[in-house]
Each structure stands twice: as C-alpha cells, then as structure tokens.
Design a protein around this motif. Sequence first.
Motif, PDB file in Angstrom:
ATOM      1  N   GLY A  92      40.569  40.469  31.461  1.00  0.00           N
ATOM      2  CA  GLY A  92      39.870  39.281  31.921  1.00  0.00           C
ATOM      3  C   GLY A  92      39.689  39.250  33.423  1.00  0.00           C
ATOM      4  N   ASN A  93      39.441  38.038  33.935  1.00  0.00           N
ATOM      5  CA  ASN A  93      39.225  37.861  35.367  1.00  0.00           C
ATOM      6  C   ASN A  93      39.812  36.529  35.799  1.00  0.00           C
ATOM      7  OD1 ASN A  93      37.289  35.804  34.795  1.00  0.00           O
ATOM      8  ND2 ASN A  93      35.735  37.383  34.474  1.00  0.00           N
ATOM      9  N   LEU A  94      39.568  36.147  37.036  1.00  0.00           N
ATOM     10  CA  LEU A  94      40.145  34.924  37.598  1.00  0.00           C
ATOM     11  C   LEU A  94      39.795  33.681  36.784  1.00  0.00           C
ATOM     12  CD1 LEU A  94      41.626  33.431  39.856  1.00  0.00           C
ATOM     13  CD2 LEU A  94      39.512  33.472  41.169  1.00  0.00           C
ATOM     14  N   THR A  95      38.580  33.608  36.275  1.00  0.00           N
ATOM     15  CA  THR A  95      38.158  32.395  35.569  1.00  0.00           C
ATOM     16  C   THR A  95      38.700  32.297  34.149  1.00  0.00           C
ATOM     17  OG1 THR A  95      36.081  33.428  34.873  1.00  0.00           O
ATOM     18  CG2 THR A  95      36.038  32.147  36.928  1.00  0.00           C
ATOM     19  N   ASP A  96      38.971  33.453  33.498  1.00  0.00           N
ATOM     20  CA  ASP A  96      39.445  33.354  32.118  1.00  0.00           C
ATOM     21  C   ASP A  96      40.881  33.851  31.907  1.00  0.00           C
ATOM     22  OD1 ASP A  96      39.097  36.126  32.166  1.00  0.00           O
ATOM     23  OD2 ASP A  96      37.307  36.084  30.916  1.00  0.00           O
ATOM     24  N   CYS A  97      41.510  34.440  32.911  1.00  0.00           N
ATOM     25  CA  CYS A  97      42.889  34.942  32.760  1.00  0.00           C
ATOM     26  C   CYS A  97      43.671  34.849  34.074  1.00  0.00           C
ATOM     27  CB  CYS A  97      42.889  36.390  32.274  1.00  0.00           C
ATOM     28  SG  CYS A  97      42.477  36.569  30.541  1.00  0.00           S
ATOM     29  N   GLY A  98      43.478  33.806  34.827  1.00  0.00           N
ATOM     30  CA  GLY A  98      44.157  33.667  36.109  1.00  0.00           C
ATOM     31  C   GLY A  98      45.662  33.529  35.957  1.00  0.00           C
ATOM     32  N   SER A 101      47.911  30.484  34.217  1.00  0.00           N
ATOM     33  CA  SER A 101      47.242  29.834  33.086  1.00  0.00           C
ATOM     34  C   SER A 101      47.819  30.388  31.779  1.00  0.00           C
ATOM     35  CB  SER A 101      45.732  30.097  33.136  1.00  0.00           C
ATOM     36  OG  SER A 101      45.457  31.464  32.832  1.00  0.00           O
ATOM     37  N   GLU A 103      46.180  31.658  29.350  1.00  0.00           N
ATOM     38  CA  GLU A 103      45.472  32.909  29.082  1.00  0.00           C
ATOM     39  C   GLU A 103      46.036  34.037  29.950  1.00  0.00           C
ATOM     40  OE1 GLU A 103      43.982  30.029  29.905  1.00  0.00           O
ATOM     41  OE2 GLU A 103      43.028  29.456  28.029  1.00  0.00           O
ATOM     42  N   ALA A 137      45.583  37.001  42.030  1.00  0.00           N
ATOM     43  CA  ALA A 137      44.745  36.070  41.267  1.00  0.00           C
ATOM     44  C   ALA A 137      44.882  36.265  39.754  1.00  0.00           C
ATOM     45  CB  ALA A 137      43.285  36.214  41.678  1.00  0.00           C
ATOM     46  N   THR A 138      44.996  37.512  39.320  1.00  0.00           N
ATOM     47  CA  THR A 138      45.094  37.798  37.887  1.00  0.00           C
ATOM     48  C   THR A 138      46.226  38.795  37.640  1.00  0.00           C
ATOM     49  OG1 THR A 138      43.524  39.616  38.089  1.00  0.00           O
ATOM     50  CG2 THR A 138      42.622  37.477  37.462  1.00  0.00           C
TER      51      THR A 138
END
Length: 176
Positions: A92-98, A101, A103, A137-138
């Motif tokens: 993923g990335n920052l928006t979906d697996c930060g 979170s 995720e 971030a991730t």
Amino acid sequence: MGTTISGMTGRGSIRHNNRSFSAANVDRSRSGQNVTFCNEDLKKVYHELFDEALAAYNAKKKKTRDKIPDYYEHIRQSKQEKLFHEAVFQIGNLTDCGCGSPEGERAAAALKEFAASFQERNPHLRVFNMVLHMDEATPHLHVDFVPVATEQSRGLSTRVSMKQALKQQGFEGLGR
C-alpha cells in the motif's frame, strides 16, 4: 506488495536502515517500534560464505598476481558485481496503509510474516541485514543480501553473482 531492488556499494543505506543516522522523514518517537530481524557484519558474512572457495581457487593459481587476497575487496572494487543488494518491500501507500492506522498494522503483520521466511524461500540470497521500519509514513521492509552462486565452473566455485544466484532459484533473465 511493491518492491524496489537496488545494487549497493556503500554502507550508508545499512546505517540508515539500522538508524545509526536518521533522515528528516523519520519519526524518532516511533523508532522503538522498528523490528530488526538480523544485523550481521558484511565482512564476516563474506568470510563465512567465500573463504573456502577462495582458498581452493588460490591453491590452483601458480602466480601470486593471479590470486585473490581478499574476496570482499575484490568485489568491492568490481565493476560487474556489487557487495550486496537491497530490496524494499511495502504494501500500500500513505493513504491506504499509513503507520498507526489499522491497515498499516495489517501491512506490518504481513511484512513480518514475509520476513520470517524470506531466507528459507531464497537460499541463494544470503540475508545479512533485515529491518522493518515503523517510524516513517508507511511500514516497509529493507532486506539486504549477498547473491550467492554455488557449484560454478569458472572463477570461485562459490561466488557473488546476482544472475547466477537467481538462475539457481529458477529465474531466467530475458536480456538486460
């Protein structure tokens, strides 16, 4: 899972991975959440992997100039091979697996499971440093390895070769 593989010649990435120094994107308050799976000295790993093959190679050479006194230095100065390679795995990335979170926590758990069996699945990629970063971030996993080709007929019988190591694991190159 995203992957980046790069050839490394310096030790700067290892120092960053193990947090000997930190870049601006590192949240030091979360560095304690990082997971170090292994952190071995690269020169010691080279001795473990190649000393026997180097001794056999040198024993066959009559002229001193044809012998390799130090395989680590030989590869370090090589224009063909690198001392080690690094692969970075991220889901993923920052928006979906930060990080932080739910995720991101699932991604970290999957990366931990992936890391636990990486060496077993890749016997010709000798891992000497592996770190899961949770302070950026991730979540992402740094895997530093030496590609080891065995049973070679030219040069050392066991030597550094990404192409041959991958071939021995069933991967065939399709050109450059």
